[in-house]
Design a protein around this motif. Structure first.
Motif, PDB file in Angstrom:
ATOM      1  N   LYS A  44     -38.515   2.625 -44.565  1.00 35.64           N
ATOM      2  CA  LYS A  44     -38.435   3.976 -45.126  1.00 35.64           C
ATOM      3  C   LYS A  44     -39.313   4.946 -44.355  1.00 35.64           C
ATOM      4  O   LYS A  44     -38.917   6.090 -44.091  1.00 35.64           O
ATOM      5  CB  LYS A  44     -38.844   3.954 -46.601  1.00 35.64           C
ATOM      6  CG  LYS A  44     -38.669   5.299 -47.305  1.00 35.64           C
ATOM      7  CD  LYS A  44     -39.008   5.196 -48.783  1.00 35.64           C
ATOM      8  CE  LYS A  44     -38.792   6.536 -49.486  1.00 35.64           C
ATOM      9  NZ  LYS A  44     -39.116   6.452 -50.923  1.00 35.64           N
ATOM     10  N   ARG A  45     -40.511   4.499 -43.954  1.00 34.21           N
ATOM     11  CA  ARG A  45     -41.401   5.371 -43.178  1.00 34.21           C
ATOM     12  C   ARG A  45     -40.832   5.676 -41.800  1.00 34.21           C
ATOM     13  O   ARG A  45     -41.004   6.779 -41.282  1.00 34.21           O
ATOM     14  CB  ARG A  45     -42.778   4.731 -43.062  1.00 34.21           C
ATOM     15  CG  ARG A  45     -43.584   4.747 -44.355  1.00 34.21           C
ATOM     16  CD  ARG A  45     -45.065   4.504 -44.103  1.00 34.21           C
ATOM     17  NE  ARG A  45     -45.304   3.172 -43.563  1.00 34.21           N
ATOM     18  CZ  ARG A  45     -45.566   2.109 -44.327  1.00 34.21           C
ATOM     19  NH1 ARG A  45     -45.591   2.232 -45.653  1.00 34.21           N
ATOM     20  NH2 ARG A  45     -45.810   0.938 -43.772  1.00 34.21           N
ATOM     21  N   LEU A  46     -40.147   4.703 -41.208  1.00 36.74           N
ATOM     22  CA  LEU A  46     -39.510   4.928 -39.911  1.00 36.74           C
ATOM     23  C   LEU A  46     -38.337   5.895 -40.042  1.00 36.74           C
ATOM     24  O   LEU A  46     -38.136   6.769 -39.203  1.00 36.74           O
ATOM     25  CB  LEU A  46     -39.014   3.606 -39.320  1.00 36.74           C
ATOM     26  CG  LEU A  46     -40.056   2.647 -38.760  1.00 36.74           C
ATOM     27  CD1 LEU A  46     -39.395   1.320 -38.397  1.00 36.74           C
ATOM     28  CD2 LEU A  46     -40.733   3.244 -37.538  1.00 36.74           C
ATOM     29  N   LEU A  47     -37.593   5.727 -41.115  1.00 34.09           N
ATOM     30  CA  LEU A  47     -36.387   6.530 -41.310  1.00 34.09           C
ATOM     31  C   LEU A  47     -36.698   7.947 -41.768  1.00 34.09           C
ATOM     32  O   LEU A  47     -36.149   8.923 -41.244  1.00 34.09           O
ATOM     33  CB  LEU A  47     -35.478   5.829 -42.334  1.00 34.09           C
ATOM     34  CG  LEU A  47     -34.109   6.441 -42.620  1.00 34.09           C
ATOM     35  CD1 LEU A  47     -33.324   6.649 -41.337  1.00 34.09           C
ATOM     36  CD2 LEU A  47     -33.346   5.541 -43.585  1.00 34.09           C
ATOM     37  N   TYR A  48     -37.596   8.090 -42.737  1.00 32.95           N
ATOM     38  CA  TYR A  48     -37.937   9.397 -43.297  1.00 32.95           C
ATOM     39  C   TYR A  48     -39.451   9.629 -43.201  1.00 32.95           C
ATOM     40  O   TYR A  48     -40.161   9.546 -44.213  1.00 32.95           O
ATOM     41  CB  TYR A  48     -37.504   9.492 -44.755  1.00 32.95           C
ATOM     42  CG  TYR A  48     -36.075   9.105 -45.040  1.00 32.95           C
ATOM     43  CD1 TYR A  48     -35.015   9.866 -44.555  1.00 32.95           C
ATOM     44  CD2 TYR A  48     -35.776   7.965 -45.799  1.00 32.95           C
ATOM     45  CE1 TYR A  48     -33.700   9.509 -44.821  1.00 32.95           C
ATOM     46  CE2 TYR A  48     -34.466   7.607 -46.073  1.00 32.95           C
ATOM     47  CZ  TYR A  48     -33.432   8.380 -45.576  1.00 32.95           C
ATOM     48  OH  TYR A  48     -32.138   8.023 -45.844  1.00 32.95           O
ATOM     49  N   PRO A  49     -39.997   9.904 -42.023  1.00 33.12           N
ATOM     50  CA  PRO A  49     -41.456  10.037 -41.870  1.00 33.12           C
ATOM     51  C   PRO A  49     -42.066  11.161 -42.701  1.00 33.12           C
ATOM     52  O   PRO A  49     -43.245  11.085 -43.064  1.00 33.12           O
ATOM     53  CB  PRO A  49     -41.643  10.288 -40.371  1.00 33.12           C
ATOM     54  CG  PRO A  49     -40.313  10.741 -39.879  1.00 33.12           C
ATOM     55  CD  PRO A  49     -39.295  10.067 -40.731  1.00 33.12           C
ATOM     56  N   LEU A  50     -41.285  12.166 -43.054  1.00 33.96           N
ATOM     57  CA  LEU A  50     -41.817  13.256 -43.871  1.00 33.96           C
ATOM     58  C   LEU A  50     -42.216  12.780 -45.262  1.00 33.96           C
ATOM     59  O   LEU A  50     -43.187  13.269 -45.839  1.00 33.96           O
ATOM     60  CB  LEU A  50     -40.788  14.380 -43.983  1.00 33.96           C
ATOM     61  CG  LEU A  50     -40.885  15.512 -42.963  1.00 33.96           C
ATOM     62  CD1 LEU A  50     -39.715  16.481 -43.113  1.00 33.96           C
ATOM     63  CD2 LEU A  50     -42.203  16.267 -43.102  1.00 33.96           C
ATOM     64  N   THR A  51     -41.478  11.821 -45.797  1.00 31.27           N
ATOM     65  CA  THR A  51     -41.788  11.355 -47.144  1.00 31.27           C
ATOM     66  C   THR A  51     -43.139  10.650 -47.190  1.00 31.27           C
ATOM     67  O   THR A  51     -43.812  10.652 -48.221  1.00 31.27           O
ATOM     68  CB  THR A  51     -40.700  10.381 -47.655  1.00 31.27           C
ATOM     69  OG1 THR A  51     -40.602   9.261 -46.760  1.00 31.27           O
ATOM     70  CG2 THR A  51     -39.354  11.074 -47.715  1.00 31.27           C
ATOM     71  N   ASP A  52     -43.523  10.048 -46.079  1.00 30.08           N
ATOM     72  CA  ASP A  52     -44.826   9.382 -46.016  1.00 30.08           C
ATOM     73  C   ASP A  52     -45.954  10.406 -45.960  1.00 30.08           C
ATOM     74  O   ASP A  52     -47.006  10.226 -46.577  1.00 30.08           O
ATOM     75  CB  ASP A  52     -44.878   8.474 -44.783  1.00 30.08           C
ATOM     76  CG  ASP A  52     -46.158   7.664 -44.707  1.00 30.08           C
ATOM     77  OD1 ASP A  52     -46.571   7.122 -45.746  1.00 30.08           O
ATOM     78  OD2 ASP A  52     -46.741   7.573 -43.617  1.00 30.08           O
TER      79      ASP A  52
END
Length: 289
Positions: A44-52
């Motif tokens: 998830k962090r790789l795919l959507y770094p903004l959410t992290d």
């Protein structure tokens, strides 16, 4: 959400088999399907770094802009297929040009990458093409290595153009080379303006923003090198980018894209965005079409 990535998917088999032949030559994270061996949180962090990153923002910060383009993983996988070559879908370096009148007459949709010297343009493009390791994208540690407009064809789907960097060691004829292209290239559908996430917007970046506004061609801000700065610095710069986009621009896509060419963060999402804006995939699940 990510568990089904581990299961065979019939429409993925042809390109998966071809990529298997190249597996020894490609980065272990080049494919989202391969990255699925990681934990769901890491994927998830790789795919959507903004959410992290946004988890550390103050509650008063408007997060709406961070989720405008948030496609489902199935759409990301469909986009990934476009970046894997096949006999009927060649991905290659096509040509270089020093002037707009030397540019190839290509009909497919085109996107270009522009940014300050040493911001990581060529590294990012090489990362996008990591499923096609035979594509020659020249990278140098010396700022200003790219001196011409370099055209890369992705089959008949679209073309990616690596533009010379501005600022330090930029080509003397940078303006004469780049401005006519941005103003008159009819098949240009989006400009990707790269800014360094570790240092924030510089004076030359503001000039580039003004140029993008003047051309009236839609553009998007890509924040590079997010792995090279502390979380605090990245958050500070991200809020600066958000304010600039909201207050000073009209043609910039509201959501900045965070990427790391070293760790592959944001690469899958950026591939999907390119595939979408060039009309090659229809999204089934996102906040904005």
């Amino acid at each position: 959400m990510f568990n089904h990535l581990r299961q065979p998917v019939q429409w993925l088999q042809p390109w998966t088999q071809l990529c298997a032949l190249l597996r020894r030559r490609v980065h272990k994270l080049a494919s989202l399907k391969e990255a699925s061996v990681l934990s769901p949180n890491k994927v998830k962090r790789l795919l959507y770094p903004l959410t992290d990153v946004e988890a550390y923002l103050d509650s008063s910060v408007d997060r709406t802009q961070f989720h405008l383009f948030h496609p489902h993983v199935d759409d990301v996988l469909k986009a990934e297929r476009l970046f894997c070559p096949s006999p009927s879908h060649r991905i290659d370096y096509y040509t270089s040009a020093e002037r707009m009148d030397h540019s190839p007459a290509l009909k497919q949709p085109e996107v270009c990458f522009i940014g300050r010297s040493n911001v990581g343009k060529s590294s990012l493009i090489k990362c996008l093409f990591s499923l096609s390791p035979e594509v020659e994208v020249r990278i140098s540690k010396t700022p200003g290595h790219t001196k011409k407009m370099n055209f890369f064809r992705v089959g008949k789907a679209f073309t990616i153009v690596d533009m010379p960097g501005y600022g330090h060691r930029a080509p003397k004829d940078f303006v004469d080379m780049v401005e006519p292209y941005l103003y008159s290239r009819k098949n240009l559908v989006r400009t990707f303006l790269l800014v360094d996430g570790s240092v924030g917007l510089q004076k030359t970046d503001h000039i580039a923003l003004e140029l993008c506004e003047e051309t009236r061609c839609p553009y998007v801000m890509v924040v590079t090198k997010i792995d090279k700065c502390s979380r605090g610095s990245l958050l500070t710069n991200l809020l600066q980018f958000q304010d600039v986009i909201k207050i000073q621009t009209s043609g910039c896509f509201p959501q900045p894209f965070l990427v790391s060419s070293l760790k592959f963060s944001g690469i899958y999402l950026l591939r999907c965005f390119i595939a979408h804006i060039t009309g090659n995939i229809l999204l089934t699940d996102t906040c904005q079409n």
